[in-house]
Design a protein around this motif. Sequence first.
Motif, PDB file in Angstrom:
ATOM      1  N   GLU A  32      56.608  74.526 -26.659  1.00 59.31           N
ATOM      2  CA  GLU A  32      55.834  74.416 -27.901  1.00 59.31           C
ATOM      3  C   GLU A  32      56.000  75.689 -28.721  1.00 59.31           C
ATOM      4  OE1 GLU A  32      51.743  72.518 -28.092  1.00 59.31           O
ATOM      5  OE2 GLU A  32      51.222  74.641 -28.398  1.00 59.31           O
ATOM      6  N   PHE A  33      56.158  75.529 -30.017  1.00 61.29           N
ATOM      7  CA  PHE A  33      56.345  76.655 -30.922  1.00 61.29           C
ATOM      8  C   PHE A  33      55.382  76.528 -32.093  1.00 61.29           C
ATOM      9  CE2 PHE A  33      60.407  75.593 -28.988  1.00 61.29           C
ATOM     10  CZ  PHE A  33      60.845  76.819 -28.490  1.00 61.29           C
ATOM     11  N   THR A  34      54.837  77.662 -32.517  1.00 61.99           N
ATOM     12  CA  THR A  34      54.098  77.682 -33.776  1.00 61.99           C
ATOM     13  C   THR A  34      55.099  77.744 -34.932  1.00 61.99           C
ATOM     14  OG1 THR A  34      53.975  80.087 -33.949  1.00 61.99           O
ATOM     15  CG2 THR A  34      52.253  78.973 -32.652  1.00 61.99           C
ATOM     16  N   ALA A  35      54.601  77.518 -36.132  1.00 65.25           N
ATOM     17  CA  ALA A  35      55.474  77.604 -37.306  1.00 65.25           C
ATOM     18  C   ALA A  35      56.052  79.005 -37.446  1.00 65.25           C
ATOM     19  CB  ALA A  35      54.683  77.213 -38.560  1.00 65.25           C
ATOM     20  N   ALA A  36      55.223  80.012 -37.215  1.00 66.72           N
ATOM     21  CA  ALA A  36      55.697  81.396 -37.331  1.00 66.72           C
ATOM     22  C   ALA A  36      56.749  81.705 -36.272  1.00 66.72           C
ATOM     23  CB  ALA A  36      54.527  82.367 -37.218  1.00 66.72           C
ATOM     24  N   GLU A  37      56.582  81.167 -35.061  1.00 63.80           N
ATOM     25  CA  GLU A  37      57.579  81.379 -34.015  1.00 63.80           C
ATOM     26  C   GLU A  37      58.908  80.730 -34.364  1.00 63.80           C
ATOM     27  OE1 GLU A  37      54.776  81.806 -30.021  1.00 63.80           O
ATOM     28  OE2 GLU A  37      55.379  79.806 -30.727  1.00 63.80           O
ATOM     29  N   ILE A  38      58.865  79.557 -34.988  1.00 62.20           N
ATOM     30  CA  ILE A  38      60.107  78.905 -35.417  1.00 62.20           C
ATOM     31  C   ILE A  38      60.859  79.819 -36.370  1.00 62.20           C
ATOM     32  CG2 ILE A  38      61.096  76.981 -36.721  1.00 62.20           C
ATOM     33  CD1 ILE A  38      58.708  75.286 -35.775  1.00 62.20           C
ATOM     34  N   VAL A  39      60.158  80.366 -37.341  1.00 58.60           N
ATOM     35  CA  VAL A  39      60.793  81.231 -38.340  1.00 58.60           C
ATOM     36  C   VAL A  39      61.373  82.477 -37.680  1.00 58.60           C
ATOM     37  CG1 VAL A  39      60.371  82.664 -40.371  1.00 58.60           C
ATOM     38  CG2 VAL A  39      59.398  80.360 -40.248  1.00 58.60           C
ATOM     39  N   GLU A  40      60.606  83.124 -36.827  1.00 61.13           N
ATOM     40  CA  GLU A  40      61.069  84.363 -36.201  1.00 61.13           C
ATOM     41  C   GLU A  40      62.237  84.118 -35.259  1.00 61.13           C
ATOM     42  OE1 GLU A  40      60.292  87.515 -36.978  1.00 61.13           O
ATOM     43  OE2 GLU A  40      59.254  86.474 -38.600  1.00 61.13           O
ATOM     44  N   ARG A  41      62.158  83.040 -34.479  1.00 58.07           N
ATOM     45  CA  ARG A  41      63.258  82.733 -33.565  1.00 58.07           C
ATOM     46  C   ARG A  41      64.519  82.357 -34.341  1.00 58.07           C
ATOM     47  NH1 ARG A  41      62.031  81.139 -27.886  1.00 58.07           N
ATOM     48  NH2 ARG A  41      63.977  79.965 -28.054  1.00 58.07           N
ATOM     49  N   ALA A  42      64.359  81.578 -35.400  1.00 57.87           N
ATOM     50  CA  ALA A  42      65.522  81.183 -36.210  1.00 57.87           C
ATOM     51  C   ALA A  42      66.165  82.409 -36.844  1.00 57.87           C
ATOM     52  CB  ALA A  42      65.094  80.185 -37.276  1.00 57.87           C
ATOM     53  N   LYS A  43      65.333  83.300 -37.361  1.00 53.54           N
ATOM     54  CA  LYS A  43      65.852  84.538 -37.952  1.00 53.54           C
ATOM     55  C   LYS A  43      66.588  85.362 -36.894  1.00 53.54           C
ATOM     56  CE  LYS A  43      64.285  88.702 -40.382  1.00 53.54           C
ATOM     57  NZ  LYS A  43      63.091  89.448 -40.856  1.00 53.54           N
ATOM     58  N   GLY A  44      66.050  85.425 -35.694  1.00 48.35           N
ATOM     59  CA  GLY A  44      66.691  86.182 -34.628  1.00 48.35           C
ATOM     60  C   GLY A  44      67.970  85.537 -34.126  1.00 48.35           C
TER      61      GLY A  44
END
Length: 252
Positions: free
Chosen positions: A172-184
């Motif tokens: 499970e991912f939060t919206a903020a985690e999706i953004v940070e992981r995608a950026k990384g």
Amino acid sequence: MTATDRTPADLLRSALAADPARPLVTFYDDATGERVELSVATFANWVAKTANLLQDELSAEPGDRVALLLPAHWQTAVWLLACSSVGVVADVEGDPGRADHVVAGPGRFDAGLACGGERYALSLAPLGRRFVPAPPAGYADYAVDVPSHGDRFAPYAPVDPEAPALIVAGAEFTAAEIVERAKGDAPGLGLTGPGSRILSALPYDTWEGLSAGLYAPLAAGGSVVLCRNLERLGEEALAKRIESERVTAVSR
């Protein structure tokens, strides 16, 4: 991407503000010969209409779970961003019996009937065609209902970046985690900024497939050439596609 982007929907808004005319998602199905190219503006229009359908037709609210029984496809990408726009949880290949609503494609309609909420069927036919003569029993036809919805979307309730937004492969991912992981993820995928263009043949049932096939190119200001049934394409034809589509990175 800007410093204030906290959700995938924020990433799309930033892409729209920066360059609405550039390609964002180019989709190939090598079983049917289909090719569809969506600019940022066209993709955002589909997302807005779908988010309005979610909010108004399904009465979906932040925290609701939508099971997406769909393959890697441009319309799946639209649904993922629409879910983010409303604040509902996109449960990729999730259990329809535990979902508030279900969106299913060919081969998954029987499984989707386990959902007691609203059900939408996608034909996944070229150009997003409707079902003829009718959708599967127990389902509404997405292609019939979505065009009447508005081209702009505003959520009835604010979307919390720290709330759950995605479930895939049991994680499970939060919206903020999706953004940070995608950026990384972007640099490792060869997505170095605007103009980067990745060809992805990965399915959408893992984080890696979702990142390469949607979230990382969006976070990097790049674009994706999303390929379904790529195994039907020979290496010579693949090389020509990479050249003609100006692909800068490949994930398969």
